[in-house]
Design a protein around this motif. Structure first.
Motif, mmCIF file in Angstrom:
data_model
loop_
_atom_site.group_PDB
_atom_site.id
_atom_site.type_symbol
_atom_site.label_atom_id
_atom_site.label_comp_id
_atom_site.label_asym_id
_atom_site.label_seq_id
_atom_site.Cartn_x
_atom_site.Cartn_y
_atom_site.Cartn_z
ATOM 1 N N ALA A 24 13.992 35.095 -21.744
ATOM 2 C CA ALA A 24 14.415 34.068 -20.798
ATOM 3 C C ALA A 24 15.227 32.988 -21.500
ATOM 4 N N SER A 25 16.171 32.432 -20.772
ATOM 5 C CA SER A 25 16.944 31.304 -21.291
ATOM 6 C C SER A 25 17.310 30.400 -20.125
ATOM 7 N N GLY A 26 17.647 29.178 -20.442
ATOM 8 C CA GLY A 26 18.034 28.239 -19.402
ATOM 9 C C GLY A 26 16.911 27.266 -19.084
ATOM 10 N N ARG A 27 16.539 27.203 -17.835
ATOM 11 C CA ARG A 27 15.504 26.285 -17.365
ATOM 12 C C ARG A 27 14.207 26.466 -18.127
ATOM 13 N N THR A 28 13.423 25.420 -18.190
ATOM 14 C CA THR A 28 12.174 25.455 -18.933
ATOM 15 C C THR A 28 11.339 26.667 -18.560
ATOM 16 N N PHE A 29 11.122 27.491 -19.558
ATOM 17 C CA PHE A 29 10.437 28.754 -19.337
ATOM 18 C C PHE A 29 8.951 28.558 -19.147
ATOM 19 N N ASN A 30 8.374 27.643 -19.907
ATOM 20 C CA ASN A 30 6.915 27.613 -19.967
ATOM 21 C C ASN A 30 6.269 26.976 -18.755
ATOM 22 N N SER A 31 7.059 26.594 -17.739
ATOM 23 C CA SER A 31 6.443 26.117 -16.510
ATOM 24 C C SER A 31 6.522 27.157 -15.389
ATOM 25 N N ALA A 32 7.098 28.309 -15.671
ATOM 26 C CA ALA A 32 7.298 29.330 -14.648
ATOM 27 C C ALA A 32 6.154 30.331 -14.622
ATOM 28 N N THR A 33 5.843 30.788 -13.428
ATOM 29 C CA THR A 33 5.022 31.988 -13.300
ATOM 30 C C THR A 33 5.964 33.169 -13.460
ATOM 31 N N MET A 34 5.574 34.105 -14.298
ATOM 32 C CA MET A 34 6.430 35.255 -14.586
ATOM 33 C C MET A 34 5.815 36.516 -14.005
ATOM 34 N N GLY A 35 6.692 37.473 -13.697
ATOM 35 C CA GLY A 35 6.174 38.696 -13.108
ATOM 36 C C GLY A 35 7.036 39.908 -13.392
ATOM 37 N N TRP A 36 6.453 41.068 -13.142
ATOM 38 C CA TRP A 36 7.164 42.335 -13.239
ATOM 39 C C TRP A 36 7.085 43.032 -11.880
ATOM 40 N N PHE A 37 8.186 43.614 -11.480
ATOM 41 C CA PHE A 37 8.271 44.396 -10.258
ATOM 42 C C PHE A 37 8.956 45.715 -10.606
ATOM 43 N N ARG A 38 8.843 46.680 -9.716
ATOM 44 C CA ARG A 38 9.527 47.949 -9.944
ATOM 45 C C ARG A 38 9.990 48.541 -8.631
ATOM 46 N N GLN A 39 11.010 49.371 -8.740
ATOM 47 C CA GLN A 39 11.539 50.045 -7.557
ATOM 48 C C GLN A 39 11.873 51.480 -7.916
ATOM 49 N N ALA A 40 11.195 52.392 -7.252
ATOM 50 C CA ALA A 40 11.447 53.810 -7.442
ATOM 51 C C ALA A 40 12.498 54.268 -6.431
ATOM 52 N N ALA A 98 10.939 35.343 -12.383
ATOM 53 C CA ALA A 98 10.297 34.044 -12.625
ATOM 54 C C ALA A 98 10.318 33.234 -11.345
ATOM 55 N N ASN A 99 9.249 32.508 -11.102
ATOM 56 C CA ASN A 99 9.304 31.563 -9.986
ATOM 57 C C ASN A 99 8.654 30.252 -10.395
ATOM 58 N N TYR A 100 9.154 29.200 -9.782
ATOM 59 C CA TYR A 100 8.660 27.854 -10.041
ATOM 60 C C TYR A 100 8.013 27.312 -8.774
ATOM 61 N N GLY A 101 7.030 28.032 -8.287
ATOM 62 C CA GLY A 101 6.313 27.585 -7.101
ATOM 63 C C GLY A 101 6.909 28.045 -5.791
ATOM 64 N N THR A 102 7.848 28.973 -5.847
ATOM 65 C CA THR A 102 8.464 29.504 -4.634
ATOM 66 C C THR A 102 8.049 30.956 -4.449
ATOM 67 N N PRO A 103 8.286 31.523 -3.277
ATOM 68 C CA PRO A 103 8.085 32.963 -3.142
ATOM 69 C C PRO A 103 8.967 33.712 -4.136
ATOM 70 N N TRP A 104 8.495 34.885 -4.570
ATOM 71 C CA TRP A 104 9.241 35.653 -5.561
ATOM 72 C C TRP A 104 10.679 35.915 -5.128
ATOM 73 N N ALA A 105 10.882 36.178 -3.866
ATOM 74 C CA ALA A 105 12.236 36.487 -3.383
ATOM 75 C C ALA A 105 13.202 35.331 -3.616
ATOM 76 N N ARG A 106 12.678 34.123 -3.757
ATOM 77 C CA ARG A 106 13.524 32.955 -3.984
ATOM 78 C C ARG A 106 13.517 32.529 -5.436
ATOM 79 N N GLY A 107 12.962 33.373 -6.280
ATOM 80 C CA GLY A 107 12.917 33.051 -7.702
ATOM 81 C C GLY A 107 14.127 33.599 -8.435
ATOM 82 N N TYR A 108 13.931 33.824 -9.721
ATOM 83 C CA TYR A 108 14.995 34.327 -10.581
ATOM 84 C C TYR A 108 14.647 35.749 -11.018
ATOM 85 N N TRP A 109 15.676 36.574 -11.115
ATOM 86 C CA TRP A 109 15.457 37.984 -11.416
ATOM 87 C C TRP A 109 16.371 38.437 -12.532
#
Length: 119
Positions: A24-40, A98-109
Motif C-alpha cells: 500500500a502507498s498513499g493515504r495512511t495505511f495503518n488506519s484502514a481495515t484491509m481485506g482480500w476478495f476473490r472472483q472466479a 482497503a476501507n476507512y469506515g465505508t462499505p468495501w465497494a466504496r473503498g480502495y482496490w
C-alpha cells in the motif's frame, strides 16, 4: 487516495500453499481495515478475509477458515494472505482492498492477482 498492489499469484497443485502480499502507498495505511476478495470465472466477487487496523480482529469466509491466514505489517505498509491446503475451488482472481469506515465497494482496490490450483 491509497494505491494497492497485490501480487504473489501463480499456479499451484492441490494441497499446496501460496502467500499473497499487498503493498500500500498513499493515504495512511495503518488506519484502514484491509481485506482480500476473490472472483472466479462466471461468479461474483466474494469476501475472503479481513483484518482491522491494529490486527486486533480478523474475519474469514467459511470456505477458507482454518486454511487461510490474513496478517499485516503497518511498518511496511503491507498485508499478506497465507493460503494453505489449496483446493481447485480456490482458483480465482484475488484482490486486496482497503476501507476507512465505508462499505468495501466504496473503498480502495488493487489490481487482481491470479491464483490457479490445478494438477
Amino acid at each position: 487516495q491509497v494505491q494497492l498492489a497485490g501480487s504473489g499469484g501463480g499456479l499451484v497443485q492441490p494441497g499446496g500453499s501460496l502467500r499473497l502480499p499487498c503493498a500500500a502507498s498513499g493515504r495512511t495505511f495503518n488506519s484502514a481495515t484491509m481485506g482480500w476478495f476473490r472472483q472466479a470465472p462466471g461468479k461474483e466477487r466474494e469476501f475472503v478475509a479481513s483484518i482491522t487496523w491494529n490486527s486486533g480482529n480478523t474475519d474469514y469466509a467459511d470456505s477458507v477458515k482454518g486454511r487461510f491466514a490474513v496478517s499485516r505489517d503497518n511498518a511496511k505498509n503491507a498485508m499478506y494472505l497465507q493460503m494453505n491446503s489449496l483446493k481447485p475451488e480456490d482458483t480465482a482472481l484475488y484482490y486486496c482492498a482497503a476501507n476507512y469506515g465505508t462499505p468495501w465497494a466504496r473503498g480502495y482496490w488493487g489490481q487482481g492477482t491470479q491464483v490457479t490450483v490445478s494438477s
